[in-house]
Design a protein around this motif. Structure first.
Motif, short mmCIF file in Angstrom:
data_model
loop_
_atom_site.label_atom_id
_atom_site.label_comp_id
_atom_site.label_asym_id
_atom_site.label_seq_id
_atom_site.Cartn_x
_atom_site.Cartn_y
_atom_site.Cartn_z
N SER A 294 0.83 -1.21 0.00
CA SER A 294 0.00 0.00 0.00
C SER A 294 0.86 1.26 0.00
O SER A 294 0.52 2.25 -0.64
N ALA A 295 1.98 1.21 0.72
CA ALA A 295 2.86 2.37 0.79
C ALA A 295 3.49 2.68 -0.57
O ALA A 295 3.74 3.85 -0.90
N ARG A 296 3.75 1.65 -1.35
CA ARG A 296 4.29 1.88 -2.70
C ARG A 296 3.24 2.56 -3.59
O ARG A 296 3.58 3.34 -4.48
N GLN A 297 1.98 2.28 -3.33
CA GLN A 297 0.90 2.89 -4.10
C GLN A 297 0.59 4.30 -3.62
O GLN A 297 0.08 5.13 -4.39
N ASP A 298 0.87 4.59 -2.34
CA ASP A 298 0.52 5.89 -1.76
C ASP A 298 1.58 6.24 -0.72
O ASP A 298 1.67 5.59 0.33
N SER A 299 2.38 7.24 -0.99
CA SER A 299 3.50 7.59 -0.11
C SER A 299 3.05 8.14 1.23
O SER A 299 3.87 8.27 2.16
N ARG A 300 1.77 8.45 1.38
CA ARG A 300 1.28 8.93 2.67
C ARG A 300 1.13 7.79 3.68
O ARG A 300 0.94 8.04 4.87
N VAL A 301 1.20 6.56 3.21
CA VAL A 301 1.13 5.39 4.09
C VAL A 301 2.55 5.05 4.54
O VAL A 301 3.45 4.87 3.72
N ARG A 302 2.75 4.99 5.84
CA ARG A 302 4.07 4.71 6.40
C ARG A 302 4.00 3.53 7.35
O ARG A 302 3.07 3.43 8.17
N LEU A 303 4.96 2.62 7.24
CA LEU A 303 5.03 1.45 8.13
C LEU A 303 6.11 1.68 9.17
O LEU A 303 7.23 2.10 8.85
N HIS A 304 5.78 1.39 10.41
CA HIS A 304 6.77 1.45 11.49
C HIS A 304 6.62 0.18 12.32
O HIS A 304 5.50 -0.21 12.66
N ARG A 305 7.72 -0.45 12.63
CA ARG A 305 7.69 -1.70 13.39
C ARG A 305 8.29 -1.48 14.78
O ARG A 305 9.32 -0.81 14.92
N ILE A 306 7.63 -2.05 15.79
CA ILE A 306 8.19 -2.04 17.14
C ILE A 306 8.28 -3.48 17.63
O ILE A 306 7.69 -4.40 17.04
N GLU A 307 9.03 -3.69 18.69
CA GLU A 307 9.09 -5.01 19.30
C GLU A 307 7.71 -5.36 19.87
O GLU A 307 6.97 -4.49 20.32
N ARG A 308 7.41 -6.63 19.85
CA ARG A 308 6.11 -7.10 20.29
C ARG A 308 5.80 -6.66 21.71
O ARG A 308 6.56 -6.92 22.64
N SER A 309 4.67 -5.93 21.88
CA SER A 309 4.23 -5.51 23.21
C SER A 309 2.98 -6.26 23.66
O SER A 309 2.71 -6.36 24.85
N GLY A 310 2.20 -6.76 22.68
CA GLY A 310 0.99 -7.49 23.02
C GLY A 310 -0.15 -6.60 23.46
O GLY A 310 -1.15 -7.10 24.00
N HIS A 311 -0.05 -5.30 23.23
CA HIS A 311 -1.07 -4.37 23.68
C HIS A 311 -1.10 -3.18 22.72
O HIS A 311 -0.04 -2.68 22.34
N PRO A 312 -2.27 -2.70 22.33
CA PRO A 312 -2.32 -1.61 21.34
C PRO A 312 -1.77 -0.28 21.85
O PRO A 312 -1.47 0.61 21.04
N SER A 313 -1.64 -0.11 23.15
CA SER A 313 -1.12 1.15 23.67
C SER A 313 0.32 1.39 23.23
O SER A 313 0.71 2.53 22.95
N GLY A 314 1.11 0.33 23.16
CA GLY A 314 2.49 0.48 22.71
C GLY A 314 2.59 1.03 21.30
O GLY A 314 3.27 2.05 21.07
N PRO A 315 1.94 0.41 20.32
CA PRO A 315 1.95 0.98 18.96
C PRO A 315 1.34 2.38 18.87
O PRO A 315 1.82 3.21 18.10
#
Length: 361
Positions: free
Chosen positions: A57-78
Motif C-alpha cells: 500500500s505504501a508503494r501505491q501511496d506515499s502517505r502510508v508509512r510502516l513502522h515496526r516495534i518489538e512485540r508488546s501485546g497491547h495496542p497502547s504500545g503501537p
C-alpha cells in the motif's frame, strides 16, 4: 499535505498479524474526502505477512508509512509509538479491523478546528460476517464527566484529538483492557473540551473475541451483604426470575431521566452537534429495551459474609473507587429496589456503597 507541507491529520493504526485484511482498513483512509493526512501503520512485532501488505500500500501511496516495534501485546504500545512519529496538527486512530466512511476525517477535523480538544463521531457495529451486530444510540454520543466515569465510551476508531492532548496526560497506558476509556477519563480530568456527532462515519467490528469482551472484571460494588450463602443465592435467583423486571425498568427510567436532567442543568452535558431529538424520548426508547442489571449481578464472598454485587467494568482500582462513590447518586431507585428486596427476606443487611467494601481493591 497542504500547500505549506503540513500534515493536517496523522492517522495511527496499530496492527498485529492482520495479513491482507489490513488493506481494507488502509484503503478506507485513502478514500477520505479530506486528503491532507498521513497513515502510520505501527506493527506490534507482526510475524506473518501483514507488513508486506502495508509496504504494498505504501508503494501505491506515499502517505502510508510502516513502522515496526518489538512485540508488546497491547495496542497502547503501537499507539504511543505512532504519536511519537506523528507530524499532523490533529491525531486520529483507526484499529486494524475497523474501516472509515469517506467523510470521517472531514467531520472529525471540522469539530477539532472549531475548538474541540477531542472529537468523536457516530458509528455502525458489524460482526465478522458483515451483519449488523448492535444498534448505535444517539445517547452514545452524549458526553459529560459523569458519563465518562461510569461507562466505557468512544472506541478509538471514532475519536480524534488536538496534538498534545494525549501526551499531556501521560499517553496511552497498558493493562487488561479498556485503555481508551482510561485515556479519555484522564483527558476529561485535565479539563479538555469534548465535541460529538451522531453521524456514523466509522464501521466497527463487534465480536466476542475482542479484547473488551475477554477482559477480567475484578472490581465489584456490593449492593447488599447477607450472613448466609443460601439466603444470598435465593435472593439472586429471585432477582433474576423476571418478576421484578418491570419494577427495575421503571426505576432505571426514573433514575436516568433525573441524572441527565441534572447533568444538563449543570451546563456540562455535551449534546451531539447534529442531533435535535428529544432527550426524554431517547432515554425512554433505550430503557424500554432489554435491561440487564439483574442478569449482571454476581454473588461473591466478602469478609465471611456474602455480597450481591454489581460488576464495575473498570481496569484500575482508582477508577472503580470513583465510580463506586458516584453510583448511589445516579441510581438511587435501582439500589433502593435491590435493598428493599433483600430486607424483605431473612438475613439481609444493607451496606450502602462503602468504598472499603469495594471488591477487587
Amino acid at each position: 499535505m497542504n500547500g505549506n507541507g503540513t500534515v493536517a491529520a496523522s492517522v495511527i493504526c496499530p496492527t498485529y498479524n492482520r495479513s491482507q485484511e489490513i488493506t481494507k482498513t488502509i484503503d478506507s483512509v485513502r478514500a477520505q474526502t479530506l486528503q491532507e493526512w498521513e497513515l502510520l501503520v505501527v506493527s506490534d512485532g507482526c510475524d506473518d505477512d501483514t507488513e508486506d501488505w502495508v509496504r504494498r500500500s505504501a508503494r501505491q501511496d506515499s502517505r502510508v508509512r510502516l513502522h515496526r516495534i518489538e512485540r508488546s501485546g497491547h495496542p497502547s504500545g503501537p499507539r504511543n509509538a505512532g504519536l511519537a512519529l506523528a507530524r499532523g496538527e490533529f491525531i486520529a486512530y483507526l484499529d486494524h479491523d475497523d474501516v472509515w466512511r469517506p467523510d470521517h476525517l472531514r467531520v472529525l477535523l471540522g469539530m477539532l478546528r472549531a475548538g474541540a480538544d477531542l472529537a468523536v463521531t457516530g458509528c455502525t457495529y458489524h460482526d465478522a460476517d458483515g451483519g449488523e451486530a448492535a444498534e448505535f444510540s444517539p445517547l452514545s454520543a452524549f458526553w459529560h464527566p459523569q458519563l465518562q466515569l461510569l461507562g466505557p465510551m468512544f472506541e478509538p476508531s471514532r475519536a480524534g484529538h488536538r496534538r498534545g492532548v494525549v501526551e499531556e496526560v501521560g499517553g496511552w497506558r497498558g493493562g487488561a483492557g479498556l485503555e481508551d476509556w482510561d485515556l479519555w477519563l484522564r483527558v476529561a480530568d485535565a479539563g479538555s473540551t469534548f465535541r460529538t456527532v451522531v453521524q456514523p462515519t466509522a464501521a466497527l467490528l463487534m465480536d466476542s473475541g475482542t479484547r473488551r469482551n475477554r477482559m477480567p472484571r475484578p472490581h465489584r460494588l456490593p449492593l447488599v451483604v447477607l450472613d448466609d450463602a443460601r439466603t444470598a443465592h435465593e435472593l439472586l435467583c429471585e432477582l433474576r426470575s423476571g418478576r421484578y423486571d418491570e419494577l427495575l425498568r421503571a426505576a432505571v427510567l426514573a433514575d436516568t431521566r433525573d441524572w441527565y436532567r441534572r447533568m444538563d442543568e449543570s451546563g456540562a452535558l455535551v449534546r451531539p452537534l447534529d442531533w435535535s431529538g428529544s432527550l426524554d424520548v431517547e432515554i425512554e426508547r433505550v430503557v424500554s429495551g432489554e435491561v440487564k442489571l439483574f442478569d449482571e449481578l454476581v454473588l461473591v464472598p466478602v469478609r465471611g459474609r456474602y455480597a450481591i454485587a454489581r460488576n464495575l467494568l473498570c481496569s484500575r482500582v482508582e477508577h472503580a473507587r470513583r465510580a463506586a462513590r458516584l453510583v448511589p447518586s445516579v441510581q438511587p431507585r435501582v439500589l433502593e429496589l435491590v435493598r428493599d428486596l433483600a430486607e424483605s427476606g431473612p438475613g439481609g443487611r444493607v451496606t450502602g456503597s462503602d468504598e472499603a467494601l469495594l471488591l477487587g481493591s
